[in-house]
Design a protein around this motif. Structure first.
Motif, PDB file in Angstrom:
ATOM      1  N   TYR A 301     -51.007  13.643 -58.402  1.00  0.00           N
ATOM      2  CA  TYR A 301     -50.698  13.929 -59.813  1.00  0.00           C
ATOM      3  C   TYR A 301     -49.558  14.937 -59.945  1.00  0.00           C
ATOM      4  N   LEU A 302     -49.372  15.756 -58.896  1.00  0.00           N
ATOM      5  CA  LEU A 302     -48.208  16.660 -58.894  1.00  0.00           C
ATOM      6  C   LEU A 302     -46.923  15.834 -58.868  1.00  0.00           C
ATOM      7  N   ARG A 303     -46.906  14.807 -58.033  1.00  0.00           N
ATOM      8  CA  ARG A 303     -45.728  13.945 -57.865  1.00  0.00           C
ATOM      9  C   ARG A 303     -45.466  13.178 -59.169  1.00  0.00           C
ATOM     10  N   ILE A 304     -46.541  12.721 -59.803  1.00  0.00           N
ATOM     11  CA  ILE A 304     -46.399  11.992 -61.072  1.00  0.00           C
ATOM     12  C   ILE A 304     -45.723  12.888 -62.111  1.00  0.00           C
ATOM     13  N   GLY A 305     -46.169  14.140 -62.179  1.00  0.00           N
ATOM     14  CA  GLY A 305     -45.542  15.082 -63.120  1.00  0.00           C
ATOM     15  C   GLY A 305     -44.079  15.303 -62.814  1.00  0.00           C
ATOM     16  N   GLU A 306     -43.751  15.420 -61.530  1.00  0.00           N
ATOM     17  CA  GLU A 306     -42.343  15.585 -61.114  1.00  0.00           C
ATOM     18  C   GLU A 306     -41.505  14.403 -61.579  1.00  0.00           C
ATOM     19  N   MET A 307     -42.015  13.199 -61.401  1.00  0.00           N
ATOM     20  CA  MET A 307     -41.249  11.989 -61.755  1.00  0.00           C
ATOM     21  C   MET A 307     -41.036  11.925 -63.257  1.00  0.00           C
ATOM     22  N   ILE A 308     -42.038  12.337 -64.017  1.00  0.00           N
ATOM     23  CA  ILE A 308     -41.901  12.318 -65.488  1.00  0.00           C
ATOM     24  C   ILE A 308     -40.861  13.342 -65.918  1.00  0.00           C
ATOM     25  N   GLY A 329     -59.962  18.379 -64.590  1.00  0.00           N
ATOM     26  CA  GLY A 329     -59.078  19.514 -64.871  1.00  0.00           C
ATOM     27  C   GLY A 329     -57.995  19.630 -63.824  1.00  0.00           C
ATOM     28  N   LEU A 330     -58.386  19.586 -62.558  1.00  0.00           N
ATOM     29  CA  LEU A 330     -57.415  19.692 -61.452  1.00  0.00           C
ATOM     30  C   LEU A 330     -56.360  18.591 -61.584  1.00  0.00           C
ATOM     31  N   ASN A 331     -56.802  17.383 -61.803  1.00  0.00           N
ATOM     32  CA  ASN A 331     -55.868  16.241 -61.813  1.00  0.00           C
ATOM     33  C   ASN A 331     -54.957  16.237 -63.047  1.00  0.00           C
ATOM     34  N   ALA A 332     -55.515  16.480 -64.210  1.00  0.00           N
ATOM     35  CA  ALA A 332     -54.672  16.487 -65.424  1.00  0.00           C
ATOM     36  C   ALA A 332     -53.663  17.621 -65.352  1.00  0.00           C
ATOM     37  N   VAL A 333     -54.105  18.804 -64.975  1.00  0.00           N
ATOM     38  CA  VAL A 333     -53.183  19.951 -64.944  1.00  0.00           C
ATOM     39  C   VAL A 333     -52.192  19.824 -63.799  1.00  0.00           C
ATOM     40  N   ASN A 334     -52.552  19.120 -62.726  1.00  0.00           N
ATOM     41  CA  ASN A 334     -51.556  18.870 -61.668  1.00  0.00           C
ATOM     42  C   ASN A 334     -50.342  18.103 -62.216  1.00  0.00           C
ATOM     43  N   VAL A 335     -50.553  17.190 -63.123  1.00  0.00           N
ATOM     44  CA  VAL A 335     -49.404  16.469 -63.721  1.00  0.00           C
ATOM     45  C   VAL A 335     -48.497  17.469 -64.436  1.00  0.00           C
ATOM     46  N   LEU A 336     -49.125  18.388 -65.160  1.00  0.00           N
ATOM     47  CA  LEU A 336     -48.354  19.360 -65.946  1.00  0.00           C
ATOM     48  C   LEU A 336     -47.639  20.359 -65.029  1.00  0.00           C
ATOM     49  N   PHE A 339     -44.726  18.613 -63.530  1.00  0.00           N
ATOM     50  CA  PHE A 339     -43.653  18.528 -64.543  1.00  0.00           C
ATOM     51  C   PHE A 339     -42.870  19.840 -64.582  1.00  0.00           C
ATOM     52  N   GLU A 340     -43.572  20.939 -64.381  1.00  0.00           N
ATOM     53  CA  GLU A 340     -42.917  22.261 -64.449  1.00  0.00           C
ATOM     54  C   GLU A 340     -42.358  22.703 -63.099  1.00  0.00           C
ATOM     55  N   GLY A 341     -42.457  21.850 -62.097  1.00  0.00           N
ATOM     56  CA  GLY A 341     -41.927  22.220 -60.781  1.00  0.00           C
ATOM     57  C   GLY A 341     -42.795  23.202 -60.033  1.00  0.00           C
ATOM     58  N   ARG A 342     -44.043  23.373 -60.489  1.00  0.00           N
ATOM     59  CA  ARG A 342     -44.974  24.299 -59.826  1.00  0.00           C
ATOM     60  C   ARG A 342     -45.849  23.525 -58.841  1.00  0.00           C
ATOM     61  N   THR A 343     -45.206  22.932 -57.821  1.00  0.00           N
ATOM     62  CA  THR A 343     -45.994  22.067 -56.900  1.00  0.00           C
ATOM     63  C   THR A 343     -46.351  22.809 -55.607  1.00  0.00           C
TER      64      THR A 343
END
Ligand SMILES: NCCCCCC(=O)NO
Ligand SMILES: [Zn+2]
Length: 343
Positions: A301-308, A329-336, A339-343
């Motif tokens: 989900y971190l990668r998904i956020g990055e791509m978005i 919570g972990l998965n939804a916020v991982n997208v966010l 997205f913010e580059g906080r991977t």
């Protein structure tokens, strides 16, 4: 990233008809509370309550008579002496000739629904409005120059069509948000639906329009809910022809295939040159989800956020599905965070 959240979602506790029995719904209040807790734990940003809006702010995505039905359904149901949750039992399917809205609440429930998956109880309407108001508040903040905003919506919305409830949904939060962007002057708005289930409601609302592009990655409807929409040949109609892209994937899909579909989705959205992006953020694509069939894992989900984020468009994330409460919570916020580059 700013989060918009209302505790009024707690007023809605649904039941659902599953495997031939009525049970507590998987779409439970703990879902939003777990995501909220994770937002706080990672220090995602400020958390604000939604502004209030008028019912007319929901019209455009939905018809006036549908919004009025939702607002009055519980009182009409209880006026018959029933205190149980209002559920439809009969639907106007193929071969039934009448196109009229029945006068009796039991008929209206069937006319304005696609399944029995969206029960109505005493607190439902207030919760539903708070959810739509969170999405609208998110748009208004996005318009003030923010790069990304999170509308922690519950109940979800993407199965709700112009005039129907379904799959735990009542008002289509993402569609109402997209419509608000257009009303505020956006020429082109993209909606990207990454929930496991096809966003049939969002597709329904914008199917004949070119000012909102709908792109969805989801489980193949031949074998996955909602079954009757989400095929690749559904490409829009009239002015909307070519502005609807469905990317159905087989049960068992893991990140490699999902990422390839998201790459294709992103290319389509990039060509569209959207002024704003609404993401229907469902995380029932997770490998442990009890009612879904993909195999994504939490780091994905971190990668998904990055791509978005790579789309470079002001983005409103609207919470949709996800039923593995421990990890939602972990998965939804991982997208966010991605997205913010906080991977
Ligand atoms: N009750 C049937 C399954 C409802 C799916 C709800 C969902 O997660 N949609 O995205
Ligand atoms: Zn879903």
């Amino acid at each position: 990233m700013l989060t918009v959240y209302s505790s009024d979602h707690r007023l809605h506790h649904g039941v659902e008809l599953k495997d031939g029995a009525i049970s507590a719904s998987f779409e439970k209040p703990e879902r939003a509370e777990t995501v909220l807790a994770r937002v706080k734990t990672v220090g995602l940003g400020d958390i604000i309550a939604p502004r209030s809006y008028e019912h007319s702010d929901y019209v455009g995505a939905h018809s006036e008579r549908y919004v009025e039905f939702l607002a009055n359904a519980w009182s009409e149901w209880t006026a018959t002496g029933r205190t149980s949750q209002a559920l439809p039992l009969v639907w106007p399917i193929r071969g039934l000739p009448s196109t009229e809205v029945p006068q009796f609440i039991d008929g209206k429930l069937g006319f304005f629904s696609m399944d029995a998956g969206s029960p109505i109880n005493e607190g439902t309407w207030e919760a539903v409005c708070s959810s739509a108001n969170s999405a609208l508040t998110g748009v208004d903040r996005l318009s003030s120059g923010m790069r990304g905003v999170f509308a922690l919506c519950r109940p979800p919305g993407h199965h709700a069509g112009r005039e129907y409830t379904g799959g735990y949904c009542y008002l289509n939060n993402a569609a109402i948000a997209a419509q608000r962007c257009i009303q505020q002057g956006a020429k082109r708005v993209a909606v990207l639906d990454i929930d496991f289930h096809h966003g049939n409601g969002t597709q329904d609302i914008f199917y004949d329009r070119s000012d909102v592009l709908f792109v969805s990655i989801h489980g193949d409807p031949a074998v996955c809910y909602p079954y009757f929409s989400g095929h690749a040949d559904e490409r829009g109609m009239g002015q909307g022809e070519g502005f609807n892209l469905n990317l159905p994937l087989p049960k068992g899909t893991a990140m490699a295939e999902f990422e390839a579909a998201l790459f294709d989705a992103s290319a389509t959205i990039a060509r569209y040159k959207a002024d704003a992006l609404i993401v229907s953020l469902g995380v029932d694509t997770f490998e442990g989800d009890p009612i879904s069939h993909f195999r994504l894992r939490s780091p994905d989900y971190l990668r998904i956020g990055e791509m978005i984020e790579g789309l470079g468009v002001p983005t409103l994330f609207v919470m949709e599905g996800g039923y593995m409460v421990d990890e939602i919570g972990l998965n939804a916020v991982n997208v966010l965070l991605g997205f913010e580059g906080r991977t």
